[in-house]
Design an enzyme around this catalytic site. Structure first.
Site, PDB file in Angstrom:
ATOM      1  N   CYS A  81     -29.691 -29.710   7.481  1.00 43.35           N
ATOM      2  CA  CYS A  81     -29.897 -29.204   8.835  1.00 43.35           C
ATOM      3  C   CYS A  81     -29.180 -27.880   9.054  1.00 43.35           C
ATOM      4  O   CYS A  81     -28.028 -27.705   8.686  1.00 43.35           O
ATOM      5  CB  CYS A  81     -29.426 -30.231   9.858  1.00 43.35           C
ATOM      6  SG  CYS A  81     -30.392 -31.734   9.802  1.00 43.35           S
ATOM      7  N   TYR A  83     -28.150 -26.426  11.863  1.00 39.09           N
ATOM      8  CA  TYR A  83     -27.230 -26.179  12.971  1.00 39.09           C
ATOM      9  C   TYR A  83     -25.888 -26.881  12.863  1.00 39.09           C
ATOM     10  O   TYR A  83     -25.008 -26.652  13.690  1.00 39.09           O
ATOM     11  CB  TYR A  83     -27.865 -26.580  14.309  1.00 39.09           C
ATOM     12  CG  TYR A  83     -28.223 -28.046  14.417  1.00 39.09           C
ATOM     13  CD1 TYR A  83     -27.253 -29.011  14.660  1.00 39.09           C
ATOM     14  CD2 TYR A  83     -29.539 -28.463  14.285  1.00 39.09           C
ATOM     15  CE1 TYR A  83     -27.578 -30.340  14.760  1.00 39.09           C
ATOM     16  CE2 TYR A  83     -29.870 -29.794  14.389  1.00 39.09           C
ATOM     17  CZ  TYR A  83     -28.892 -30.722  14.631  1.00 39.09           C
ATOM     18  OH  TYR A  83     -29.223 -32.046  14.726  1.00 39.09           O
ATOM     19  N   THR A 151     -25.853 -44.420  13.240  1.00 42.18           N
ATOM     20  CA  THR A 151     -26.501 -43.157  13.584  1.00 42.18           C
ATOM     21  C   THR A 151     -27.104 -42.596  12.315  1.00 42.18           C
ATOM     22  O   THR A 151     -26.401 -42.403  11.325  1.00 42.18           O
ATOM     23  CB  THR A 151     -25.500 -42.158  14.178  1.00 42.18           C
ATOM     24  OG1 THR A 151     -25.008 -42.673  15.417  1.00 42.18           O
ATOM     25  CG2 THR A 151     -26.165 -40.817  14.448  1.00 42.18           C
ATOM     26  N   ARG A 314     -13.052 -43.528  22.071  1.00 41.12           N
ATOM     27  CA  ARG A 314     -13.532 -43.438  20.693  1.00 41.12           C
ATOM     28  C   ARG A 314     -12.466 -42.932  19.732  1.00 41.12           C
ATOM     29  O   ARG A 314     -11.720 -42.007  20.049  1.00 41.12           O
ATOM     30  CB  ARG A 314     -14.745 -42.498  20.637  1.00 41.12           C
ATOM     31  CG  ARG A 314     -15.984 -43.084  21.273  1.00 41.12           C
ATOM     32  CD  ARG A 314     -16.932 -41.996  21.743  1.00 41.12           C
ATOM     33  NE  ARG A 314     -18.150 -42.586  22.262  1.00 41.12           N
ATOM     34  CZ  ARG A 314     -18.243 -43.190  23.433  1.00 41.12           C
ATOM     35  NH1 ARG A 314     -17.184 -43.282  24.209  1.00 41.12           N
ATOM     36  NH2 ARG A 314     -19.386 -43.706  23.833  1.00 41.12           N
ATOM     37  N   ASP A 603     -43.148  -9.015  20.052  1.00 39.37           N
ATOM     38  CA  ASP A 603     -43.077  -9.857  21.251  1.00 39.37           C
ATOM     39  C   ASP A 603     -41.639 -10.238  21.580  1.00 39.37           C
ATOM     40  O   ASP A 603     -41.256 -10.277  22.749  1.00 39.37           O
ATOM     41  CB  ASP A 603     -43.908 -11.127  21.039  1.00 39.37           C
ATOM     42  CG  ASP A 603     -43.835 -12.067  22.230  1.00 39.37           C
ATOM     43  OD1 ASP A 603     -44.278 -11.684  23.326  1.00 39.37           O
ATOM     44  OD2 ASP A 603     -43.320 -13.180  22.059  1.00 39.37           O
TER      45      ASP A 603
END
EC number: 4.1.99.22
Length: 633
Positions: A81, A83, A151, A314, A603
Site C-alpha cells: 500500500c 499510503y 484486522t 488500547r 486539467d
C-alpha cells in the site's frame, strides 16, 4: 448522484452472492437439511463475577483502564500500500527477534488475567501467518476474554474465515479504500480487489454483523467515493468506517491531503440529510451514524481532527514484542527482552505498569505528530490500515513523489458485475512509482517495474530528427480506412497473422514556471497531478477502440506510462508504451495514452495557468506486423 446506480449494482451482486440454496434463503438462514452455523460466543461469568478492582498495572495516571489489547502477529504483508509505508521501504525484523507463538500467548494470558477482555490481531497482514487459526483457538480458551477480532486486508479472508470462525473469531475489520478495481491496484501495487470483495461476501454469509470496512480517506485519491461506500450500507450489514489520514514515519503525511471528519459528514448530509448520530459506546474510537431504513451504518475515526485520547483503552504489542501505549507515541518498552531474560510474572507486570503509567493525557496533535519520529504503519500494530515495503529509495528524493491518485471517478459498474457473476476483475496493469537516477531530485512516474521493457524517456533537449524505418513501408496512395468510393470503412484484420506488437508514443506538456513548481513539490490543491495523468493514460490506452471509431479492440498485455519533469523547459515529458499479441498494431493505443495523460495534466493545472501548451504528440517507435518496424531517430 453517482452513488445511486453504483449502490444498486453492488447491492444486487452482493445479495446474489449471499444466496446459496435453491429456496433463495440468505445464508444466515440455514438451507433445508443444512446445520446452523453461528458465530462462537463465550460465556461471561468471569466479568460478571469480578469483585476485585480493575488492575492497577493497566490503569494510567489519568484513570483510563486499558481493557483492549492489539497484538501484531507479523510485520509482513501481501500488499504494498502506497499510503502507510515509507517510499524508501522498511527494514523487517529478523525472524529470531519476533515473538514466537508461545510468547504471544503468554503475554495475552497475562493481560487477560489483569483485565483485558478484547484482543485484536493485526499485522502487517495477520492472515499470512501460518498458525493464525491455532492462535485464535488458543486465545479463545482464555477465561475472561470476550472478543477476539482481526484486522485484515481481506486477500486471504474468504479462504480462512470458516476455520477462523470455528476457532472462535468474533469480529472482523476489512481494509478497503476504493470500489474501483483499477484504483485498487494503483493504491496497493498488487491485484486482489476481487479477493477482498469475496472476503466481505464470506463474512456476511457466515453471519458476522456488522462487518466493519475500514476506508482511509485521502484528498485527491478516494474522497470522491464517499457516497458510493455509504450507499452499500442500505442493504448490507456493513459498518463503513471512514478514517482520517494519519501521519506515520515515511508516509509523506500532508495536511492538505487529510479530509476531516466534518468535511466528510457535510458531504454525506448533502445526499442524506436524514443521517442520524448514534449513541457513542464507552471507549469507542468511532463516531457512528445511520441513515434511517438502511441496514448498516457509517462511522468516522477522527484521530486527527477530534482525538479520543480521553477515553482511550488500547494498548499495542508489536510483532517484535514492544509495548506501545499510544499509537502516535514513539516510546516503547520491550516485553520480549524481559520474557527471554527470564522475568517473572510480577516483574513483567511492573514493566507494563510503568509503561502504562507514563502514558500522556493526549497525543501531540496533527501538526506535531507529522514531525515526530514514529514507526512506519507496517511496523506498528496495523491500527486500521494495511502495509508493507517498496524498494528503498535514495534520501535525495525525500521531497519528491508522493503516490496519491485520482480525483476523477472511474466507472466500475460493469467491472463489479463481471466480478460477482463469476468472472475475474478486468485486468489493469500494475502501477507503481519508479525513479530515474540523477543528482537533481525529480518527480518521475512509471506504471510498471519491468525495466527490461522500459524504453528510456525521449530526451526533451534532443533536436528532432526525421523518422527512420527499419522495414518496408506500405504504399501510401490510398488511405486504409476509406473504401474505393470514399466512404469510411474498418480494416478487416481477420486473415492477418497474430504477431507480437509493441508501440511507444510521447508527448510534452509545457507547464510554465508556476505550475511546474507546484507539480514538482506536489502542492496542487487537486492532488498529485503526475499520478492522475499516469492513471488517465493507462485507462485511455485500454479504451482506445471506444474513443477512436475505426480502431479495433486490442487485448493489451502491457501498458506503461512514464512522466518525467524537465526543469530546463518547465515541462513534463510523457512516454507511453503498449504491448499486445494480435493481428493489428498498438500505435493508436500508445498515442491515445500519451495524449490523454497530457490532457489530464492540463486539467489538473488549468486553475493555476491557462498558458499551458500540449506539444510533440508523436509515435516514437512500433514493432511487429507486415508493414515492418518503425523507429524515430
Amino acid at each position: 448522484m453517482a452513488a445511486q446506480p453504483v449502490s444498486r449494482v453492488v447491492r444486487r451482486v452482493l445479495r446474489a452472492g449471499v444466496r446459496s440454496c435453491s429456496s433463495g434463503a440468505p445464508v444466515t438462514q440455514p438451507c433445508p437439511g443444512e446445520p446452523v452455523v453461528e458465530v462462537p460466543s463465550r460465556p461471561r461469568p468471569f466479568l460478571g463475577e469480578r469483585t476485585a478492582p480493575f488492575s492497577a498495572f493497566l490503569t494510567d495516571s489519568f484513570g483510563r483502564r486499558h481493557s483492549y489489547l492489539r497484538i501484531s502477529l507479523t510485520e509482513r504483508c501481501n500488499l504494498r500500500c502506497q499510503y502507510c509505508m515509507p517510499e524508501e521501504g522498511v527494514p523487517l525484523t529478523p525472524k529470531a527477534d519476533l515473538l514466537t507463538t508461545e510468547e504471544i500467548l503468554t503475554l495475552a494470558r497475562l493481560f487477560v488475567k489483569e483485565g483485558v477482555d478484547k484482543i485484536r490481531l493485526t499485522g502487517g497482514e495477520p492472515l499470512i501467518r501460518p498458525d493464525v487459526v491455532d492462535i485464535v483457538a488458543q486465545l479463545r480458551r482464555l477465561e475472561g476474554l470476550r472478543t477476539i477480532g482481526i484486522t485484515t486486508n481481506g486477500i486471504n479472508l474468504a479462504r480462512l474465515l470458516p476455520q477462523l470462525q470455528k476457532a472462535g473469531l468474533s469480529a472482523i475489520n476489512i481494509s478497503l479504500d476504493t470500489l474501483v478495481p483499477a484504483k485498487f491496484e494503483f493504491i496497493v501495487r498488487r491485484k486482489g480487489f476481487h479477493k477482498v470483495m469475496e472476503g466481505i461476501h464470506k463474512a456476511i454469509e457466515l453471519g458476522y454483523s456488522p462487518v466493519k470496512v475500514n476506508c482511509v480517506v485521502m484528498r485527491g485519491l478516494n474522497e470522491d467515493e464517499l457516497l458510493d461506500f455509504v450507499a452499500l450500507t442500505e442493504g448490507l450489514p456493513l459498518d463503513v468506517r471512514f478514517i482520517e489520514y494519519m501521519p506515520f514515519d515515511g508516509n509523506r503525511w500532508n495536511f492538505k491531503k487529510m479530509v476531516s471528519y466534518k468535511e466528510m459528514l457535510d458531504t454525506l448530509r448533502q445526499q442524506w440529510p436524514e443521517l442520524e448520530k448514534l449513541p457513542e459506546e464507552e471507549s469507542s474510537t468511532a463516531k457512528a451514524f445511520k441513515i434511517p431504513g438502511f441496514r448498516g451504518q457509517v462511522s468516522f475515526i477522527t484521530s486527527m481532527s477530534e482525538h479520543f485520547c480521553g477515553t482511550c483503552n488500547r494498548l499495542r504489542i508489536t510483532a517484535d514484542g514492544n509495548l506501545k501505549v499510544c499509537l502516535f507515541g514513539n516510546s516503547e518498552v520491550s516485553l520480549r527482552d524481559h520474557l527471554r531474560g527470564g522475568a517473572s510474572e510480577e516483574e513483567l507486570l511492573r514493566v507494563i505498569g510503568a509503561a502504562v503509567g507514563r502514558k500522556k493525557r493526549q497525543h501531540a496533535g496533527m501538526f506535531s505528530i507529522s514531525q515526530m519520529k514514529n514507526r512506519p504503519m507496517i511496523l506498528i500494530v496495523l491500527f486500521l490500515m494495511r502495509q508493507d515495503s517498496p524498494p528503498a529509495l535514495p534520501s535525495t528524493f525525500r521531497n519528491s513523489l508522493r503516490v496519491q491518485v485520482l480525483r476523477h471517478r472511474l466507472s466500475f459498474s460493469s467491472q463489479i458485475v463481471t466480478l460477482w457473476k463469476g468472472g475475474g476483475v478486468p485486468q489493469a496493469p500494475l502501477v507503481a512509482p519508479q525513479w530515474l537516477g540523477s543528482s537533481l531530485p525529480q518527480r518521475h512516474f512509471s506504471s510498471h517495474l519491468d525495466s527490461d521493457a522500459n524504453p528510456k524517456c525521449l530526451s526533451p533537449t534532443e533536436p528532432q530528427a526525421p523518422a527512420a524505418s527499419s522495414g518496408p513501408l506500405p504504399d501510401s496512395e490510398q488511405l486504409t480506412h476509406v473504401d474505393t468510393e470514399g466512404r469510411m470503412a474498418m480494416v478487416d484484420v481477420g486473415r492477418k497473422p497474430d504477431t507480437e506488437r509493441v508501440a511507444v508514443a510521447s508527448a510534452v506538456v509545457l507547464l510554465g514556471p508556476v505550475a511546474f513548481k507546484l507539480i514538482q513539490e506536489n502542492q496542487l490543491k487537486k492532488g498529485d497531478a503526475l499520478a492522475v495523468a499516469q492513471l488517465a493514460g493507462i485507462q485511455a490506452a485500454k479504451l482506445t477502440s471506444q474513443l477512436i471509431p475505426l480502431c479495433h479492440h486490442v487485448a493489451l498485455s502491457h501498458v506503461q506510462v512514464q512522466l518525467e519533469l524537465d526543469r530546463a523547459r518547465h515541462a513534463a515529458v510523457i512516454q507511453a508504451s503498449c504491448r499486445a499479441r494480435g493481428p493489428t498494431g498498438v500505435e493508436m493505443e500508445a498515442l491515445t495514452a500519451a495524449a490523454t495523460a497530457a490532457l489530464a495534466l492540463y486539467d489538473m493545472c488549468k486553475a493555476v495557468s491557462r498558458d499551458i501548451v500540449l506539444a510533440e504528440i508523436k509515435l516514437v517507435s512500433k514493432t511487429g506486423g507486415q508493414r515492418g518496424d518503425f523507429h524515430r531517430t
